[in-house]
Design a protein around this motif. Structure first.
Motif, mmCIF file in Angstrom:
data_model
loop_
_atom_site.group_PDB
_atom_site.id
_atom_site.type_symbol
_atom_site.label_atom_id
_atom_site.label_comp_id
_atom_site.label_asym_id
_atom_site.label_seq_id
_atom_site.Cartn_x
_atom_site.Cartn_y
_atom_site.Cartn_z
ATOM 1 N N SER A 7 0.857 -1.190 0.000
ATOM 2 C CA SER A 7 0.000 0.000 0.000
ATOM 3 C C SER A 7 0.886 1.231 0.000
ATOM 4 C CB SER A 7 -0.932 0.009 1.213
ATOM 5 O OG SER A 7 -0.181 0.031 2.414
ATOM 6 N N GLY A 8 0.277 2.385 -0.281
ATOM 7 C CA GLY A 8 1.002 3.644 -0.183
ATOM 8 C C GLY A 8 1.397 4.271 -1.503
ATOM 9 N N GLY A 9 1.145 3.589 -2.607
ATOM 10 C CA GLY A 9 1.483 4.172 -3.896
ATOM 11 C C GLY A 9 0.569 5.330 -4.234
ATOM 12 N N GLY A 10 0.905 6.032 -5.307
ATOM 13 C CA GLY A 10 0.087 7.156 -5.730
ATOM 14 C C GLY A 10 0.810 8.038 -6.705
ATOM 15 N N LEU A 11 0.229 9.221 -6.909
ATOM 16 C CA LEU A 11 0.793 10.215 -7.827
ATOM 17 C C LEU A 11 1.465 11.310 -7.005
ATOM 18 C CD1 LEU A 11 1.042 11.530 -10.646
ATOM 19 C CD2 LEU A 11 -1.222 12.549 -10.238
ATOM 20 N N GLY A 16 9.078 15.100 -4.645
ATOM 21 C CA GLY A 16 8.239 14.746 -3.513
ATOM 22 C C GLY A 16 8.636 13.422 -2.879
ATOM 23 N N SER A 17 7.810 13.002 -1.916
ATOM 24 C CA SER A 17 8.089 11.785 -1.155
ATOM 25 C C SER A 17 6.850 10.909 -1.063
ATOM 26 C CB SER A 17 8.545 12.144 0.266
ATOM 27 O OG SER A 17 9.731 12.915 0.252
ATOM 28 N N LEU A 18 7.084 9.624 -0.902
ATOM 29 C CA LEU A 18 6.037 8.649 -0.642
ATOM 30 C C LEU A 18 6.614 7.575 0.262
ATOM 31 C CD1 LEU A 18 4.306 7.835 -4.084
ATOM 32 C CD2 LEU A 18 3.230 8.912 -2.096
ATOM 33 N N ARG A 19 5.745 6.939 1.057
ATOM 34 C CA ARG A 19 6.172 5.784 1.823
ATOM 35 C C ARG A 19 5.295 4.596 1.465
ATOM 36 N NH1 ARG A 19 6.388 4.524 8.323
ATOM 37 N NH2 ARG A 19 4.130 4.335 8.033
ATOM 38 N N LEU A 20 5.936 3.561 1.003
ATOM 39 C CA LEU A 20 5.242 2.319 0.705
ATOM 40 C C LEU A 20 5.303 1.398 1.913
ATOM 41 C CD1 LEU A 20 6.569 1.575 -2.903
ATOM 42 C CD2 LEU A 20 4.661 3.034 -2.189
ATOM 43 N N GLU A 89 11.666 9.095 -13.496
ATOM 44 C CA GLU A 89 12.144 7.748 -13.824
ATOM 45 C C GLU A 89 11.908 6.737 -12.713
ATOM 46 O OE1 GLU A 89 13.853 10.646 -14.017
ATOM 47 O OE2 GLU A 89 15.976 10.342 -13.510
ATOM 48 N N ASP A 90 11.426 7.177 -11.571
ATOM 49 C CA ASP A 90 11.028 6.250 -10.499
ATOM 50 C C ASP A 90 9.617 5.699 -10.730
ATOM 51 O OD1 ASP A 90 12.644 8.446 -8.189
ATOM 52 O OD2 ASP A 90 13.410 6.532 -8.937
ATOM 53 N N THR A 91 8.936 6.206 -11.726
ATOM 54 C CA THR A 91 7.585 5.742 -12.028
ATOM 55 C C THR A 91 7.598 4.266 -12.397
ATOM 56 O OG1 THR A 91 6.825 7.916 -12.766
ATOM 57 C CG2 THR A 91 5.625 5.998 -13.605
ATOM 58 N N ALA A 92 6.791 3.483 -11.684
ATOM 59 C CA ALA A 92 6.763 2.027 -11.890
ATOM 60 C C ALA A 92 5.727 1.417 -10.958
ATOM 61 C CB ALA A 92 8.124 1.409 -11.603
ATOM 62 N N VAL A 93 5.465 0.140 -11.172
ATOM 63 C CA VAL A 93 4.739 -0.645 -10.176
ATOM 64 C C VAL A 93 5.785 -1.209 -9.217
ATOM 65 C CG1 VAL A 93 3.252 -2.621 -9.753
ATOM 66 C CG2 VAL A 93 2.909 -1.206 -11.797
ATOM 67 N N TYR A 94 5.567 -0.989 -7.936
ATOM 68 C CA TYR A 94 6.507 -1.429 -6.920
ATOM 69 C C TYR A 94 5.960 -2.685 -6.237
ATOM 70 C CZ TYR A 94 9.381 2.715 -7.387
ATOM 71 O OH TYR A 94 10.233 3.686 -7.873
ATOM 72 N N TYR A 95 6.832 -3.676 -6.099
ATOM 73 C CA TYR A 95 6.466 -4.950 -5.494
ATOM 74 C C TYR A 95 7.352 -5.231 -4.284
ATOM 75 C CZ TYR A 95 4.380 -5.868 -10.102
ATOM 76 O OH TYR A 95 3.642 -5.808 -11.258
ATOM 77 N N CYS A 96 6.759 -5.776 -3.244
ATOM 78 C CA CYS A 96 7.579 -6.313 -2.166
ATOM 79 C C CYS A 96 7.636 -7.829 -2.327
ATOM 80 C CB CYS A 96 7.043 -5.925 -0.796
ATOM 81 S SG CYS A 96 5.444 -6.611 -0.359
ATOM 82 N N ALA A 97 8.701 -8.405 -1.807
ATOM 83 C CA ALA A 97 8.926 -9.838 -1.955
ATOM 84 C C ALA A 97 9.581 -10.383 -0.695
ATOM 85 C CB ALA A 97 9.795 -10.118 -3.171
ATOM 86 N N ALA A 98 9.263 -11.635 -0.373
ATOM 87 C CA ALA A 98 9.830 -12.302 0.785
ATOM 88 C C ALA A 98 10.751 -13.432 0.338
ATOM 89 C CB ALA A 98 8.715 -12.853 1.675
ATOM 90 N N SER A 99 11.915 -13.518 0.951
ATOM 91 C CA SER A 99 12.843 -14.594 0.618
ATOM 92 C C SER A 99 12.561 -15.799 1.515
ATOM 93 C CB SER A 99 14.288 -14.127 0.784
ATOM 94 O OG SER A 99 14.688 -14.205 2.132
ATOM 95 N N GLN A 116 1.029 -7.934 -4.723
ATOM 96 C CA GLN A 116 0.332 -7.666 -5.967
ATOM 97 C C GLN A 116 0.844 -6.409 -6.670
ATOM 98 O OE1 GLN A 116 -0.746 -6.741 -3.051
ATOM 99 N NE2 GLN A 116 -1.499 -4.640 -3.318
ATOM 100 N N GLY A 117 1.610 -5.600 -5.974
ATOM 101 C CA GLY A 117 2.181 -4.387 -6.537
ATOM 102 C C GLY A 117 1.350 -3.156 -6.245
ATOM 103 N N THR A 118 2.018 -2.010 -6.200
ATOM 104 C CA THR A 118 1.353 -0.728 -6.018
ATOM 105 C C THR A 118 1.991 0.278 -6.983
ATOM 106 O OG1 THR A 118 0.678 0.940 -4.385
ATOM 107 C CG2 THR A 118 2.876 0.007 -4.111
ATOM 108 N N GLN A 119 1.149 1.057 -7.635
ATOM 109 C CA GLN A 119 1.623 1.979 -8.671
ATOM 110 C C GLN A 119 2.168 3.254 -8.042
ATOM 111 O OE1 GLN A 119 1.586 1.703 -12.258
ATOM 112 N NE2 GLN A 119 2.831 3.565 -12.060
ATOM 113 N N VAL A 120 3.352 3.642 -8.490
ATOM 114 C CA VAL A 120 3.938 4.927 -8.122
ATOM 115 C C VAL A 120 4.154 5.719 -9.414
ATOM 116 C CG1 VAL A 120 5.969 6.098 -7.205
ATOM 117 C CG2 VAL A 120 5.050 4.073 -6.036
ATOM 118 N N THR A 121 3.587 6.909 -9.464
ATOM 119 C CA THR A 121 3.723 7.754 -10.633
ATOM 120 C C THR A 121 4.290 9.092 -10.192
ATOM 121 O OG1 THR A 121 1.828 6.691 -11.702
ATOM 122 C CG2 THR A 121 2.547 8.808 -12.596
#
Length: 124
Positions: A7-11, A16-20, A89-99, A116-121
């Motif tokens: 969660s936490g993605g957005g435009l 600026g700043s965002l926290r995922l 250039e940071d615009t992307a879908v961001y995914y977290c993953a567990a090892s 499932q990913g969260t969009q950051v634009t």
């Protein structure tokens, strides 16, 4: 496996700043390393940051070093990605993953659970 919800993605405007956030359920959270990846349209998924199960060790891609910070709260079973000085250039879908163990990996194949990913634009 682990269930992960980002969660936490957005435009946001450039600079600026965002926290995922990535909330985990399943096996004991402190037992496994976590990673953040991102995928822009037409590009391959790329490593952004990783953190060990204890949280003592972190690692960043050169492209985000000094701007992004990965952290985790094992009591809340959550990993975070604080993103500052954002660029278009940071615009992307961001995914977290567990090892599957306490370390992180810089390659996606090292992880066995994905959110499932969260969009950051980032607009210019």
């Amino acid at each position: 496996q682990v269930q992960l919800v980002e969660s936490g993605g957005g435009l946001v405007q450039a600079g600026g700043s965002l926290r995922l956030s990535c909330a985990a359920s399943g096996r004991t959270f402190s037992n496994f390393g976590m990673g953040w990846f991102r995928q822009a349209p037409g590009k391959e998924r790329e490593f952004v940051a990783g953190i060990t199960g204890s949280g003592y060790s972190t690692y960043y891609a050169d492209s985000v070093k000094g701007r992004f910070t990965i952290s985790r709260d094992n009591a809340k079973r959550t990993v975070y990605l604080q993103m500052s000085s954002l660029k278009p250039e940071d615009t992307a879908v961001y995914y977290c993953a567990a090892s599957p163990n306490s370390v992180y990996f810089t390659q996606a194949k090292g992880y066995d659970s994905w959110g499932q990913g969260t969009q950051v634009t980032v607009s210019s």
